[in-house]
Motif scaffolding. Structure first.
Motif, PDB file in Angstrom:
ATOM      1  N   PRO A  16      -3.822  49.248  -9.745  1.00  0.00           N
ATOM      2  CA  PRO A  16      -4.473  49.385 -10.892  1.00  0.00           C
ATOM      3  C   PRO A  16      -3.816  48.070 -12.004  1.00  0.00           C
ATOM      4  O   PRO A  16      -2.643  47.797 -11.820  1.00  0.00           O
ATOM      5  N   SER A  17      -4.578  47.709 -12.893  1.00  0.00           N
ATOM      6  CA  SER A  17      -4.343  46.708 -14.054  1.00  0.00           C
ATOM      7  C   SER A  17      -5.110  46.849 -15.276  1.00  0.00           C
ATOM      8  O   SER A  17      -6.272  46.861 -15.022  1.00  0.00           O
ATOM      9  N   TYR A  18      -4.244  47.187 -16.174  1.00  0.00           N
ATOM     10  CA  TYR A  18      -4.994  47.458 -17.412  1.00  0.00           C
ATOM     11  C   TYR A  18      -4.386  46.878 -18.636  1.00  0.00           C
ATOM     12  O   TYR A  18      -2.939  46.620 -18.773  1.00  0.00           O
ATOM     13  N   GLY A  19      -5.063  46.348 -19.640  1.00  0.00           N
ATOM     14  CA  GLY A  19      -4.184  45.796 -21.055  1.00  0.00           C
ATOM     15  C   GLY A  19      -3.675  46.812 -21.690  1.00  0.00           C
ATOM     16  O   GLY A  19      -3.888  48.167 -21.342  1.00  0.00           O
ATOM     17  N   PRO A  20      -2.969  46.488 -22.721  1.00  0.00           N
ATOM     18  CA  PRO A  20      -2.131  47.554 -23.536  1.00  0.00           C
ATOM     19  C   PRO A  20      -3.090  48.565 -24.566  1.00  0.00           C
ATOM     20  O   PRO A  20      -2.891  49.502 -24.699  1.00  0.00           O
ATOM     21  N   GLU A  21      -4.542  48.073 -24.540  1.00  0.00           N
ATOM     22  CA  GLU A  21      -5.384  48.762 -25.360  1.00  0.00           C
ATOM     23  C   GLU A  21      -5.727  50.112 -24.674  1.00  0.00           C
ATOM     24  O   GLU A  21      -6.421  50.864 -25.277  1.00  0.00           O
ATOM     25  N   MET A  22      -5.581  50.158 -23.281  1.00  0.00           N
ATOM     26  CA  MET A  22      -6.381  51.325 -22.677  1.00  0.00           C
ATOM     27  C   MET A  22      -7.773  51.358 -22.836  1.00  0.00           C
ATOM     28  O   MET A  22      -8.529  50.461 -22.616  1.00  0.00           O
ATOM     29  N   ARG A  23      -7.865  52.633 -23.464  1.00  0.00           N
ATOM     30  CA  ARG A  23      -9.605  52.778 -23.640  1.00  0.00           C
ATOM     31  C   ARG A  23     -10.242  51.780 -24.507  1.00  0.00           C
ATOM     32  O   ARG A  23      -9.776  51.538 -25.708  1.00  0.00           O
ATOM     33  N   GLY A  24     -11.084  50.968 -23.936  1.00  0.00           N
ATOM     34  CA  GLY A  24     -11.858  50.002 -24.604  1.00  0.00           C
ATOM     35  C   GLY A  24     -11.137  48.448 -24.206  1.00  0.00           C
ATOM     36  O   GLY A  24     -11.646  47.692 -24.543  1.00  0.00           O
ATOM     37  N   GLY A  25      -9.868  48.592 -23.674  1.00  0.00           N
ATOM     38  CA  GLY A  25      -9.210  47.333 -23.349  1.00  0.00           C
ATOM     39  C   GLY A  25      -9.827  46.826 -21.862  1.00  0.00           C
ATOM     40  O   GLY A  25     -10.792  47.597 -21.339  1.00  0.00           O
TER      41      GLY A  25
ATOM     42  N   MET B 293     -15.671  47.004  10.248  1.00  0.00           N
ATOM     43  CA  MET B 293     -14.895  46.357   9.083  1.00  0.00           C
ATOM     44  C   MET B 293     -13.555  46.042   9.502  1.00  0.00           C
ATOM     45  O   MET B 293     -12.546  46.967   9.886  1.00  0.00           O
ATOM     46  N   SER B 294     -12.953  44.852   9.399  1.00  0.00           N
ATOM     47  CA  SER B 294     -11.697  44.707   9.756  1.00  0.00           C
ATOM     48  C   SER B 294     -10.821  45.017   8.330  1.00  0.00           C
ATOM     49  O   SER B 294      -9.839  45.718   8.289  1.00  0.00           O
ATOM     50  N   THR B 295     -10.921  44.072   7.375  1.00  0.00           N
ATOM     51  CA  THR B 295     -10.338  44.282   5.752  1.00  0.00           C
ATOM     52  C   THR B 295     -11.595  44.037   4.821  1.00  0.00           C
ATOM     53  O   THR B 295     -12.228  43.032   4.796  1.00  0.00           O
ATOM     54  N   MET B 296     -11.385  44.748   3.864  1.00  0.00           N
ATOM     55  CA  MET B 296     -12.291  44.654   2.643  1.00  0.00           C
ATOM     56  C   MET B 296     -11.450  44.666   1.479  1.00  0.00           C
ATOM     57  O   MET B 296     -10.708  45.575   1.108  1.00  0.00           O
ATOM     58  N   ARG B 297     -11.660  43.606   0.878  1.00  0.00           N
ATOM     59  CA  ARG B 297     -10.783  43.365  -0.468  1.00  0.00           C
ATOM     60  C   ARG B 297     -11.751  43.655  -1.643  1.00  0.00           C
ATOM     61  O   ARG B 297     -12.634  42.811  -1.669  1.00  0.00           O
ATOM     62  N   THR B 298     -11.485  44.650  -2.443  1.00  0.00           N
ATOM     63  CA  THR B 298     -12.599  44.809  -3.446  1.00  0.00           C
ATOM     64  C   THR B 298     -11.700  44.869  -4.904  1.00  0.00           C
ATOM     65  O   THR B 298     -10.687  45.246  -4.977  1.00  0.00           O
ATOM     66  N   LEU B 299     -12.559  44.412  -5.672  1.00  0.00           N
ATOM     67  CA  LEU B 299     -12.147  44.472  -7.323  1.00  0.00           C
ATOM     68  C   LEU B 299     -13.044  44.865  -8.036  1.00  0.00           C
ATOM     69  O   LEU B 299     -14.218  44.778  -8.175  1.00  0.00           O
ATOM     70  N   LEU B 300     -12.607  46.054  -8.848  1.00  0.00           N
ATOM     71  CA  LEU B 300     -13.518  46.982  -9.773  1.00  0.00           C
ATOM     72  C   LEU B 300     -12.938  46.432 -11.112  1.00  0.00           C
ATOM     73  O   LEU B 300     -11.894  46.529 -11.223  1.00  0.00           O
ATOM     74  N   ALA B 301     -13.778  46.128 -11.871  1.00  0.00           N
ATOM     75  CA  ALA B 301     -13.404  45.619 -13.151  1.00  0.00           C
ATOM     76  C   ALA B 301     -14.383  46.119 -14.430  1.00  0.00           C
ATOM     77  O   ALA B 301     -15.603  46.130 -14.125  1.00  0.00           O
ATOM     78  N   GLY B 302     -13.899  46.361 -15.599  1.00  0.00           N
ATOM     79  CA  GLY B 302     -14.560  46.839 -16.669  1.00  0.00           C
ATOM     80  C   GLY B 302     -13.536  46.976 -17.866  1.00  0.00           C
ATOM     81  O   GLY B 302     -12.579  46.584 -17.921  1.00  0.00           O
ATOM     82  N   PHE B 303     -14.132  48.075 -18.813  1.00  0.00           N
ATOM     83  CA  PHE B 303     -13.238  48.154 -19.923  1.00  0.00           C
ATOM     84  C   PHE B 303     -12.724  49.649 -19.537  1.00  0.00           C
ATOM     85  O   PHE B 303     -13.311  50.299 -18.806  1.00  0.00           O
ATOM     86  N   GLY B 304     -11.303  49.696 -20.098  1.00  0.00           N
ATOM     87  CA  GLY B 304     -10.793  51.091 -19.908  1.00  0.00           C
ATOM     88  C   GLY B 304     -11.664  52.304 -20.558  1.00  0.00           C
ATOM     89  O   GLY B 304     -12.378  52.023 -21.457  1.00  0.00           O
ATOM     90  N   GLY B 305     -11.720  53.362 -19.724  1.00  0.00           N
ATOM     91  CA  GLY B 305     -12.564  54.352 -20.208  1.00  0.00           C
ATOM     92  C   GLY B 305     -13.692  54.477 -19.478  1.00  0.00           C
ATOM     93  O   GLY B 305     -14.524  55.553 -19.376  1.00  0.00           O
ATOM     94  N   GLN B 306     -14.079  53.455 -18.619  1.00  0.00           N
ATOM     95  CA  GLN B 306     -15.279  53.284 -17.745  1.00  0.00           C
ATOM     96  C   GLN B 306     -14.975  54.004 -16.361  1.00  0.00           C
ATOM     97  O   GLN B 306     -15.831  54.009 -15.528  1.00  0.00           O
ATOM     98  N   GLY B 307     -13.789  54.497 -16.082  1.00  0.00           N
ATOM     99  CA  GLY B 307     -13.512  55.070 -14.921  1.00  0.00           C
ATOM    100  C   GLY B 307     -13.249  54.190 -13.449  1.00  0.00           C
ATOM    101  O   GLY B 307     -13.364  54.680 -12.520  1.00  0.00           O
ATOM    102  N   ILE B 308     -12.780  52.899 -14.017  1.00  0.00           N
ATOM    103  CA  ILE B 308     -12.476  51.973 -12.861  1.00  0.00           C
ATOM    104  C   ILE B 308     -11.185  52.233 -12.125  1.00  0.00           C
ATOM    105  O   ILE B 308     -11.710  52.471 -10.844  1.00  0.00           O
TER     106      ILE B 308
END
Length: 177
Positions: free
Chosen positions: A38-47, A1-16
């Motif tokens: 990390p990037s998350y909306g202002p809602e946090m849990r559930g956002g 592996m040279s470079t692996m670019r990963t995006l984990l995505a879901g709702f806040g509270g899912q442990g992303i």
């Protein structure tokens, strides 16, 4: 592996973000170059919530992941938003317990893992995120098994040390699927 670019995505509270930290610390322990953003909306849990992780053998120019090699989608809005950003030949992991559609692209590898259901059935509710990290490890070997465990140990706070074996079980379930 040279470079692996990963995006984990879901709702806040899912442990992303936690899953991303486990990946990042595992890579750090292995001596890889890495970024964790990390990037998350202002809602946090559930956002909405997502986390970009870049693991590389060479210096990383930008922590932004706009064209991921890997997408881990834990809900349908995340899959809908990012599915077309994955590079041809990339990998998409879908929590098929929470996403009710199939990926229509034929230029990526898609794995449907009922991670939330598996977590519930195995008495480890809330660890679908780590099950998906286990599956990602199985498919990509982004670090060694020893460093993945070391990263997990680093990320679990002392007050939750009793959760280490439960998280290890979640990794094993992911690797078995």
């Amino acid at each position: 592996m040279s470079t692996m670019r990963t995006l984990l995505a879901g709702f806040g509270g899912q442990g992303i973000l936690f899953a991303g930290k486990v990946m990042a610390y595992s890579a750090l322990k292995e001596g890889k170059e890495l970024s964790w953003l990390p990037s998350y909306g202002p809602e946090m849990r559930g956002g909405t919530c997502n986390c970009s992780i870049v693991i590389s053998d060479k210096a990383i120019g930008s922590p932004q992941v706009t064209a991921p090699d890997v997408l881990v989608a834990m809900n349908r809005p995340s899959l809908d938003k990012f599915v077309n950003a994955v590079v041809p030949g990339g990998i998409i992991l879908v929590d098929s317990s929470t996403v009710d559609v199939k990926v229509e692209r034929d230029d990526v590898k898609v794995f449907y893992v009922p991670a939330t259901k598996l977590a519930d059935e195995n008495g480890i509710k809330g660890l679908a995120n780590i099950i998906l990290v286990g599956k990602l490890f199985k498919e990509t070997n982004f670090v060694s098994a020893e460093m993945l465990d070391a990263g997990l140990q680093k990320c679990i706070p002392a007050k939750k040390a009793a959760m280490l074996d439960t998280n290890r079980k979640a990794l094993e379930i992911g690797m078995a699927n």
